[in-house]
Scaffold this active site. Structure first.
Site, PDB file in Angstrom:
ATOM      1  N   ASN A  43       1.667  -0.155  -7.144  1.00 44.13           N
ATOM      2  CA  ASN A  43       1.559  -0.689  -5.788  1.00 44.13           C
ATOM      3  C   ASN A  43       1.848  -2.188  -5.704  1.00 44.13           C
ATOM      4  O   ASN A  43       1.866  -2.756  -4.613  1.00 44.13           O
ATOM      5  CB  ASN A  43       0.181  -0.371  -5.195  1.00 44.13           C
ATOM      6  CG  ASN A  43       0.041   1.113  -4.897  1.00 44.13           C
ATOM      7  OD1 ASN A  43       1.008   1.864  -4.993  1.00 44.13           O
ATOM      8  ND2 ASN A  43      -1.171   1.536  -4.539  1.00 44.13           N
ATOM      9  N   ARG A  96       7.472   6.856   0.186  1.00 47.40           N
ATOM     10  CA  ARG A  96       6.880   6.215   1.356  1.00 47.40           C
ATOM     11  C   ARG A  96       7.111   4.700   1.340  1.00 47.40           C
ATOM     12  O   ARG A  96       7.304   4.074   2.369  1.00 47.40           O
ATOM     13  CB  ARG A  96       5.374   6.504   1.408  1.00 47.40           C
ATOM     14  CG  ARG A  96       4.735   5.827   2.603  1.00 47.40           C
ATOM     15  CD  ARG A  96       3.318   6.205   2.844  1.00 47.40           C
ATOM     16  NE  ARG A  96       2.705   5.244   3.751  1.00 47.40           N
ATOM     17  CZ  ARG A  96       2.785   5.311   5.064  1.00 47.40           C
ATOM     18  NH1 ARG A  96       3.424   6.287   5.641  1.00 47.40           N
ATOM     19  NH2 ARG A  96       2.223   4.385   5.823  1.00 47.40           N
ATOM     20  N   CYS A 120       3.272  10.881  -0.537  1.00 42.65           N
ATOM     21  CA  CYS A 120       2.251  11.923  -0.657  1.00 42.65           C
ATOM     22  C   CYS A 120       1.865  12.471   0.711  1.00 42.65           C
ATOM     23  O   CYS A 120       1.723  11.708   1.670  1.00 42.65           O
ATOM     24  CB  CYS A 120       0.985  11.334  -1.294  1.00 42.65           C
ATOM     25  SG  CYS A 120       0.930  11.542  -3.056  1.00 42.65           S
ATOM     26  N   PRO A 160       0.738   6.969   9.654  1.00 44.61           N
ATOM     27  CA  PRO A 160       1.679   6.387  10.618  1.00 44.61           C
ATOM     28  C   PRO A 160       2.162   5.010  10.154  1.00 44.61           C
ATOM     29  O   PRO A 160       1.611   4.442   9.211  1.00 44.61           O
ATOM     30  CB  PRO A 160       0.831   6.250  11.879  1.00 44.61           C
ATOM     31  CG  PRO A 160      -0.577   6.187  11.405  1.00 44.61           C
ATOM     32  CD  PRO A 160      -0.651   6.926  10.106  1.00 44.61           C
ATOM     33  N   ASP A 204       2.816   2.604  12.681  1.00 52.51           N
ATOM     34  CA  ASP A 204       2.756   1.818  13.916  1.00 52.51           C
ATOM     35  C   ASP A 204       2.372   0.359  13.671  1.00 52.51           C
ATOM     36  O   ASP A 204       2.894  -0.550  14.300  1.00 52.51           O
ATOM     37  CB  ASP A 204       1.783   2.477  14.912  1.00 52.51           C
ATOM     38  CG  ASP A 204       0.396   2.691  14.321  1.00 52.51           C
ATOM     39  OD1 ASP A 204       0.318   3.088  13.134  1.00 52.51           O
ATOM     40  OD2 ASP A 204      -0.608   2.454  15.016  1.00 52.51           O
ATOM     41  N   LEU A 205       1.472   0.115  12.709  1.00 50.03           N
ATOM     42  CA  LEU A 205       1.035  -1.267  12.468  1.00 50.03           C
ATOM     43  C   LEU A 205       2.158  -2.102  11.857  1.00 50.03           C
ATOM     44  O   LEU A 205       2.292  -3.297  12.142  1.00 50.03           O
ATOM     45  CB  LEU A 205      -0.195  -1.294  11.549  1.00 50.03           C
ATOM     46  CG  LEU A 205      -1.432  -0.547  12.067  1.00 50.03           C
ATOM     47  CD1 LEU A 205      -2.544  -0.553  11.031  1.00 50.03           C
ATOM     48  CD2 LEU A 205      -1.932  -1.176  13.365  1.00 50.03           C
ATOM     49  N   ASP A 258      -7.557   5.870  -3.833  1.00 47.82           N
ATOM     50  CA  ASP A 258      -6.684   6.388  -4.897  1.00 47.82           C
ATOM     51  C   ASP A 258      -7.464   6.827  -6.141  1.00 47.82           C
ATOM     52  O   ASP A 258      -6.873   7.355  -7.085  1.00 47.82           O
ATOM     53  CB  ASP A 258      -5.643   5.329  -5.288  1.00 47.82           C
ATOM     54  CG  ASP A 258      -4.563   5.187  -4.228  1.00 47.82           C
ATOM     55  OD1 ASP A 258      -4.523   6.016  -3.302  1.00 47.82           O
ATOM     56  OD2 ASP A 258      -3.759   4.240  -4.320  1.00 47.82           O
ATOM     57  N   ARG A 298       5.273  10.410 -10.281  1.00 47.15           N
ATOM     58  CA  ARG A 298       5.534   9.313  -9.332  1.00 47.15           C
ATOM     59  C   ARG A 298       4.732   8.072  -9.680  1.00 47.15           C
ATOM     60  O   ARG A 298       5.145   6.953  -9.339  1.00 47.15           O
ATOM     61  CB  ARG A 298       5.147   9.739  -7.901  1.00 47.15           C
ATOM     62  CG  ARG A 298       6.140  10.683  -7.238  1.00 47.15           C
ATOM     63  CD  ARG A 298       5.761  10.911  -5.780  1.00 47.15           C
ATOM     64  NE  ARG A 298       5.219   9.686  -5.242  1.00 47.15           N
ATOM     65  CZ  ARG A 298       4.119   9.587  -4.491  1.00 47.15           C
ATOM     66  NH1 ARG A 298       3.468  10.674  -4.154  1.00 47.15           N
ATOM     67  NH2 ARG A 298       3.688   8.421  -4.073  1.00 47.15           N
TER      68      ARG A 298
END
Ligand code: UD1
Length: 418
Positions: free
Chosen positions: A23, A92, A116, A122, A124-125, A305, A397
């Site tokens: 990440n 993603r 995943c 979403p 949107d932010l 996670d 992944r």
């Protein structure tokens, strides 16, 4: 398709080197598009999410070259600002490219991202934040279309501290005109790492790690060599595996402060944990005691996670636990698979109610997301008898050389084609 064949019951002993954080590496790779100077990212993990991100960079016209475990990215030749559906659906994190591509080309076209299947997820932010910087956004046939004449700094208040939205806004704002202030920003260590990387290439960002991040836009960015932080989720997965299987392992290269919420719970379980610099030692000798409740929260709370792995541990503790998932709606999809191993779990709404059993029994189970898959693997390692974990695509992944690392600790695990 591939599977793991696991003969459970071995205790785990030894040291394990923790990979650089998935990440952190993904947004840093995306950030390399912002500069036309070469960027070298050191020690990148061998995971398919990274391979897919590198493929997308190639698609944009960036030149990428592996040099051992490092990767060199030369984005001076980047010319394309479209990310096709086939690639965006695989990953993603392709959404992270929106900020850098707009900052570089003033326009971008990206298919709605994949990743995943753990809830609605979403964007949107992300989009609202970019709009506040002056980006015009329309949606068409599953694509997000963005354009702007210039990016202008602004104050952005996030409705919730989204990791991805915070990073995407930083990635665009770093080259905007003027100052951007992100309020209610996510505080994850990977965001601090992104700030560090961006500042290394000439950005002017401060505040990451707190709820308010200030980005002073700059015109040009340069190159650098950069070593991202260690993967706290991979480290946490190994520590939980040792707690479940018994034994004593040392996770190397990871600072305890980044996973203190997990260490706190593992101590409550009865594990002995000691910390020295960037090494965490865990010793688990007998059956552990359940922790009453665990709730996932944004950092520094308990990470979503590690929810599946921790639930798996609770299944074989002495006593009952309630695990509540506050971030993603469908993150208990691994539960029916754990039940095949004998777990006693009831899911109601956002919570899983676990009654501890003595031991898991080997079974054939299917992995349907990254962390759920990892939870099944470590459960199989702790189980009595033989298990199969089917479909390794999700696990691959995020966990590089998973079976090699586990084998080096004494686990009996092999990869096989189906
Ligand atoms: C990142 C991590 C992922 C981790 C998650 C939470 C990466 C590549 N992935 O994912 O491993 O599980 O943080 O720690 O870093 N939300 C919205 N609108 C948005 C964005 C998010 O409503 O535009 C909501 C999500 O549905 C979710 C919550 O915010 O409920 C947190 O999501 P977010 O922090 O954005 O997660 P990701 O960045 O996708």
């Amino acid at each position: 398709m591939e599977k793991y064949i696991i003969n459970g019951g071995n205790r785990l002993y030894g040291g394990v080197n923790i990979q650089t954080a998935k990440n952190s590496v993904l947004p840093i790779l995306a950030a390399s598009v912002l500069t036309d100077k070469k960027v070298r990212i050191l020690n990148i993990p061998q995971i398919t999410d990274v391979k897919n991100m590198v493929k997308i960079l190639g698609c944009l016209g960036c030149k990428t070259a592996y040099n051992g475990n490092d990767i060199v990215i030369d984005s001076s030749s980047a010319s394309c600002c479209e990310i096709p559906g086939t690639l965006a659906h695989e990953l993603r994190s392709s959404i992270f490219l929106l900020g850098p591509v707009i900052a570089r080309f003033r326009r971008a076209k990206i298919a709605y991202p994949g990743g995943c299947d753990i809830g609605l997820r979403p964007v949107d932010l992300h989009l609202n934040g970019l709009k506040r910087l002056g980006v015009k956004i329309t949606e068409q046939n599953g694509y997000i279309l963005c354009s702007c004449e210039k990016l202008a700094g602004n104050e952005i208040m996030l409705d919730c501290p989204s990791v991805g939205a915070t990073e995407n806004i930083m990635l665009a704002a770093v080259k905007a005109q003027g100052t951007t202030v992100i309020k209610n920003a996510a505080r994850e260590p990977e965001i601090e790492d992104l700030q560090k990387f961006l500042n290394c290439i000439g950005g002017r960002i401060s505040g990451a790690g707190s709820g308010t991040i200030t980005v002073e836009g700059v015109k040009d960015l340069g190159g650098c060599n950069y070593l991202p932080i260690a993967d706290r989720i991979e480290a946490g997965t190994f520590l939980i595996a040792a707690a479940m299987c018994g034994g004593e392992i040392e996770a190397k290269g990871i600072y305890a402060e980044n996973i203190s919420s997990l260490l706190h719970k593992l101590r409550e379980n009865g594990c002995k944990i000691s910390v020295k610099n960037d090494k965490i030692n865990i010793c688990s000798k007998s059956r552990l005691t359940s922790v009453k409740s665990i709730e996932t929260q944004p950092y520094p709370g308990f990470p979503t996670d590690l929810q599946a792995q921790m639930t798996a541990l609770c299944c074989i503790c002495n006593g009952n636990s309630i695990i509540t998932e506050n971030l993603f709606e469908t993150r208990f999809k691994y539960v029916p698979e754990l039940r095949k191993m004998g777990a006693d779990i009831t899911v109601a709404g956002r919570s899983a109610f676990v009654r501890g059993i003595e031991k898991f029994k080997g079974a054939s189970v299917v992995s349907c997301d990254l962390r759920g898959g990892a939870a099944l693997v470590i459960s199989a390692l702790a189980a009595e008898g033989k298990s199969e974990v089917i479909d390794l695509s999700h696990i691959d992944r995020g966990y590089g050389q998973f079976e090699y690392k586990l084998r080096s600790l004494g686990a009996d695990i092999t990869r096989a084609a189906i």
